[in-house]
Design a protein around this motif. Structure first.
Motif, PDB file in Angstrom:
ATOM      1  N   MET A 168      39.401  45.856  36.707  1.00 46.24           N
ATOM      2  CA  MET A 168      39.281  44.796  37.709  1.00 46.24           C
ATOM      3  C   MET A 168      38.483  45.270  38.916  1.00 46.24           C
ATOM      4  O   MET A 168      37.653  44.527  39.464  1.00 46.24           O
ATOM      5  N   LEU A 169      38.721  46.506  39.345  1.00 48.18           N
ATOM      6  CA  LEU A 169      37.972  47.043  40.485  1.00 48.18           C
ATOM      7  C   LEU A 169      36.483  47.168  40.146  1.00 48.18           C
ATOM      8  O   LEU A 169      35.616  46.841  40.973  1.00 48.18           O
ATOM      9  N   ILE A 170      36.186  47.590  38.929  1.00 46.41           N
ATOM     10  CA  ILE A 170      34.786  47.676  38.496  1.00 46.41           C
ATOM     11  C   ILE A 170      34.161  46.284  38.481  1.00 46.41           C
ATOM     12  O   ILE A 170      33.015  46.080  38.928  1.00 46.41           O
ATOM     13  N   PHE A 171      34.907  45.304  37.966  1.00 49.60           N
ATOM     14  CA  PHE A 171      34.409  43.925  37.917  1.00 49.60           C
ATOM     15  C   PHE A 171      34.130  43.395  39.318  1.00 49.60           C
ATOM     16  O   PHE A 171      33.086  42.766  39.559  1.00 49.60           O
ATOM     17  N   LEU A 172      35.046  43.651  40.254  1.00 50.47           N
ATOM     18  CA  LEU A 172      34.853  43.165  41.615  1.00 50.47           C
ATOM     19  C   LEU A 172      33.628  43.805  42.268  1.00 50.47           C
ATOM     20  O   LEU A 172      32.872  43.143  42.991  1.00 50.47           O
ATOM     21  N   LYS A 223      40.234  35.094  40.992  1.00 52.26           N
ATOM     22  CA  LYS A 223      39.439  34.146  41.771  1.00 52.26           C
ATOM     23  C   LYS A 223      37.947  34.263  41.424  1.00 52.26           C
ATOM     24  O   LYS A 223      37.254  33.250  41.265  1.00 52.26           O
ATOM     25  N   GLN A 224      37.475  35.508  41.303  1.00 56.88           N
ATOM     26  CA  GLN A 224      36.063  35.704  40.995  1.00 56.88           C
ATOM     27  C   GLN A 224      35.722  35.294  39.561  1.00 56.88           C
ATOM     28  O   GLN A 224      34.557  35.020  39.242  1.00 56.88           O
ATOM     29  N   ALA A 225      36.731  35.247  38.686  1.00 61.73           N
ATOM     30  CA  ALA A 225      36.499  34.754  37.328  1.00 61.73           C
ATOM     31  C   ALA A 225      36.260  33.251  37.315  1.00 61.73           C
ATOM     32  O   ALA A 225      35.750  32.700  36.326  1.00 61.73           O
ATOM     33  N   ARG A 226      36.661  32.589  38.404  1.00 62.07           N
ATOM     34  CA  ARG A 226      36.387  31.154  38.607  1.00 62.07           C
ATOM     35  C   ARG A 226      36.970  30.282  37.496  1.00 62.07           C
ATOM     36  O   ARG A 226      36.290  29.398  36.947  1.00 62.07           O
ATOM     37  N   ARG A 227      38.203  30.534  37.170  1.00 62.99           N
ATOM     38  CA  ARG A 227      38.913  29.691  36.196  1.00 62.99           C
ATOM     39  C   ARG A 227      40.404  29.761  36.489  1.00 62.99           C
ATOM     40  O   ARG A 227      40.892  30.742  37.065  1.00 62.99           O
ATOM     41  N   GLU A 247      49.059  34.646  30.564  1.00 68.24           N
ATOM     42  CA  GLU A 247      48.048  35.666  30.817  1.00 68.24           C
ATOM     43  C   GLU A 247      48.293  36.317  32.178  1.00 68.24           C
ATOM     44  O   GLU A 247      48.604  35.622  33.144  1.00 68.24           O
ATOM     45  N   PRO A 248      48.174  37.635  32.299  1.00 63.15           N
ATOM     46  CA  PRO A 248      48.337  38.262  33.609  1.00 63.15           C
ATOM     47  C   PRO A 248      47.150  37.935  34.509  1.00 63.15           C
ATOM     48  O   PRO A 248      46.014  37.864  34.030  1.00 63.15           O
ATOM     49  N   PRO A 249      47.378  37.723  35.803  1.00 65.69           N
ATOM     50  CA  PRO A 249      46.263  37.471  36.719  1.00 65.69           C
ATOM     51  C   PRO A 249      45.248  38.614  36.661  1.00 65.69           C
ATOM     52  O   PRO A 249      45.614  39.785  36.640  1.00 65.69           O
ATOM     53  N   GLY A 250      43.983  38.256  36.617  1.00 67.57           N
ATOM     54  CA  GLY A 250      42.930  39.259  36.476  1.00 67.57           C
ATOM     55  C   GLY A 250      42.517  39.468  35.040  1.00 67.57           C
ATOM     56  O   GLY A 250      41.543  40.171  34.763  1.00 67.57           O
ATOM     57  N   GLY A 251      43.262  38.887  34.099  1.00 67.39           N
ATOM     58  CA  GLY A 251      42.876  38.904  32.695  1.00 67.39           C
ATOM     59  C   GLY A 251      43.452  40.014  31.852  1.00 67.39           C
ATOM     60  O   GLY A 251      43.387  39.968  30.631  1.00 67.39           O
ATOM     61  N   SER A 252      44.016  41.064  32.477  1.00 61.62           N
ATOM     62  CA  SER A 252      44.585  42.170  31.705  1.00 61.62           C
ATOM     63  C   SER A 252      45.477  42.983  32.642  1.00 61.62           C
ATOM     64  O   SER A 252      45.713  42.599  33.783  1.00 61.62           O
TER      65      SER A 252
END
Length: 292
Positions: free
Chosen positions: A258-262, A237-241, A247-252
């Motif tokens: 993912m936690l670092i990105f959030l 959701k935060q990737a906004r696309r 592709e797996p949700p979250g990109g990988s």
């Protein structure tokens, strides 16, 4: 988990006794067995004992052998009717995958299979009409349990829900539905997150491969445990696309990334991310313990 283990865990009062050879059929008939044992379990609430003796395939159809003691006559009739219904259903459900099927002969060996499994390890099967009783009132077309199961062609044409999760409802509330990322759904753009209409029937295989809702049939893609899925949901959701197909949700599959990105995005409260991370750690620990 084997058929016998899963059923004995779910119906502990039905006298399975942990016998590993009590059930000898393929997983496609698991739904039939669940329906029968659920009826038997409900009936046995009136008292008495129920003991499973054997479940097997005979002449292509399902046969359930059991014994009861100290039950009322109406309870005995109800269980016998459920047993006959289970056997009748088995002639219309693929023993391998649980989709709609019919009786086939494989060089004299009889087996109920769908069109996909009619040509496989047993060679090519020849469909034929089974040993149906003309006086039996059972009709598969009038039985929602059978009618809701997809054919191979319907399954192959169905849209897909990836990373699905069941939204449960409280007792007496609306029926549950699924939400996830959709592909091939005419009313939802590919890769968008959404939810289905209420569930009518869901595949009994583990993991399930299809679900029928009030509006349509869906194929079920990959499933993630709830805590992991929540992290993936927010990262996507935060990737906004939209989610790309395949592709797996979250990109990988790197949950730590993912936690670092959030945390770096600054769009979610740190307490919310902390809660998700803690739930994920606990989920992983339970998974390790369950695998011994």
């Amino acid at each position: 988990m084997s058929l016998i283990t899963g059923l004995s865990d779910r119906y502990p009062h039905l006298g399975f006794d942990g016998r590993p050879l009590a059930i000898e059929c393929d997983d496609g008939w698991l739904g039939i067995l669940h329906a029968f044992f659920a009826d038997a379990d409900k009936s046995m609430g009136a008292g008495g004992t129920f003991t499973l003796l054997q479940v097997r395939e005979t002449m292509g159809g399902l046969r359930i052998h059991y014994a009861t003691a100290e039950v009322e006559s109406d309870v005995g009739r109800a269980i016998a009717d459920a047993c006959r219904q289970g056997s009748a259903r088995s002639f219309h459900i693929c023993e391998v995958c649980g989709r709609r099927g019919r009786l086939h002969s494989f060089h004299g060996l009889r087996k109920v299979v769908c069109s996909e499994h009619a040509d496989g390890e047993l060679d090519k099967g020849v469909p034929f009409e089974g040993p149906f009783n003309a006086h039996d009132p059972y009709s598969p077309e009038a039985d929602p349990f059978v009618g809701a199961r997809p054919t191979v062609a319907e399954f192959d044409a169905a849209p897909i829900i990836e990373a699905w999760l069941i939204e449960e409802q409280g007792e007496g509330g609306p029926r549950p539905w699924l939400y996830g990322w959709f592909f091939g759904q005419p009313d939802i753009s590919d890769g968008d997150h959404g939810h289905t209409s209420p569930i009518v029937q869901m595949d009994d295989m583990a993991p399930p491969r299809w679900v029928r809702t009030d509006s349509r049939l869906y194929r079920l893609g990959i499933y993630y445990p709830p805590a992991e899925r929540e992290i993936r949901y927010w990262a996507q959701k935060q990737a906004r696309r939209p989610l790309a197909h395949g592709e797996p949700p979250g990109g990988s599959n790197d949950i730590e990334a993912m936690l670092i990105f959030l945390r770096s995005s600054g769009r979610l409260r740190s307490t919310k991310i902390d809660r998700m991370e803690q739930a994920y750690r606990e989920e992983q620990e339970r998974h390790k313990l369950s695998r011994g």
